[in-house]
Design an enzyme around this catalytic site. Sequence first.
Site, PDB file in Angstrom:
ATOM      1  N   CYS A 121       0.993  -1.327  -0.045  1.00 46.18           N
ATOM      2  CA  CYS A 121      -0.015  -0.095   0.125  1.00 46.18           C
ATOM      3  C   CYS A 121       1.027   1.138  -0.156  1.00 46.18           C
ATOM      4  O   CYS A 121       1.546   1.622   0.968  1.00 46.18           O
ATOM      5  CB  CYS A 121      -0.887   0.095   1.359  1.00 46.18           C
TER       6      CYS A 121
ATOM      7  N   CYS B 265      -0.224   4.166   2.356  1.00 42.36           N
ATOM      8  CA  CYS B 265      -0.051   3.808   3.857  1.00 42.36           C
ATOM      9  C   CYS B 265       1.605   4.051   3.900  1.00 42.36           C
ATOM     10  O   CYS B 265       1.875   4.714   5.091  1.00 42.36           O
ATOM     11  CB  CYS B 265      -0.215   2.510   4.031  1.00 42.36           C
ATOM     12  N   ASP B 266       2.450   3.753   3.033  1.00 40.71           N
ATOM     13  CA  ASP B 266       3.651   3.640   3.392  1.00 40.71           C
ATOM     14  C   ASP B 266       4.766   4.434   2.830  1.00 40.71           C
ATOM     15  O   ASP B 266       6.067   4.593   2.901  1.00 40.71           O
ATOM     16  CB  ASP B 266       4.057   2.153   3.355  1.00 40.71           C
TER      17      ASP B 266
END
Length: 305
Positions: A132, A135-136
């Site tokens: 993701c 997200c990261d």
Amino acid sequence: MMYDVIIVGSGPAGLSAGIYAARGALKVLIMEKGGIGGQIATSWEIENYPGAPAHSTGPGLTERMRDQCVEFGVEFSMHTYLSNEQTPQGFTVQTDAGELKTQTMIMATGAEPRMIGCKGERELRGMGVSYCATCDANFFKGLKVAVIGGGDTALEEALYLTKFADEITIIHRRDELRGAKILQKRVIDNPKIKFLLSSVIAEIKGNDMVESIIVKNVRTEELSEVPMDGVFVFVGQKPNTEAFVGTLQRDARDYLITDEEMRTNIPGIFAAGDVRKKSLRQVVTATSDGAIAAVNVIKFIEDLK
Ligand code: NAP
């Protein structure tokens, strides 16, 4: 208490089904196990959902869909669906918090990212291996990352990563990309993005963090070690259908089989969205499935009277 319909999953398919079912005056419960949104909740920009304002995000779009559900009286539960049993009145649903009763169900459990399956992938997940970018990506400011896959997701996420990482290498097993032409042009035109085509990752190496990858050229079988700080994997999805094994019919790739009215092999159980065998998995097709499933739930309940 008896629900008219329990919808399992709160991505665009489940939420759209909720809106249509509730507007049809049904008593609706949506089970939203991991919070709302499904996979689209990890998408940073939605450009192709008709009418979505410019720079719409996945979470923003699904939040508005959920608000619409609430407005029409849909109930939400954070519990996990475990199984169901058919009864003369409909279905008894087992959840991790006890039993629920409903006349019908809509399975909208979606799909989740596939893993590559190479050495080091599982061990370094969360330590440089990610599924993701939204997200990261922030953890890779100024660093070097690899993006695995050649589909729409890989290309979109590679573009997103250019806002953070210094260098992005798209590694794809074929000699040409699969994603939409407009995305192909954008990645090719982006000076931060490089390509390793006809290549796969044989191993991800590192102690506490990803340090390098072993890339295999699938034509020459040649192996080379490339220093890398992160690996973002976007090689497709697998449907969340484990809970339906032995009850609902699935295809060879484990997607639920329905007809055009979203009916599964069990009367009273419908399926919608990415979990279903279909040719195009998009927000627009998920919401369309949800609407069709809900309208057929309404008809099904009317026919019982
Ligand atoms: P996808 O289209 O199935 O692409 C998966 C990619 O991963 C393919 O390039 C595939 O290679 C590669 N791959 C699969 N298994 C692999 C393995 N073991 N090792 C290395 N590479 C592997 O999946 P997706 O990109 O997640 O997209 C899923 C669906 O969502 C598609 O219908 C897509 O159009 C849609 N989507 C649309 C948008 C958008 O329109 N904005 C954004 C995201 C997703 P091959 O090419 O060789 O098969």
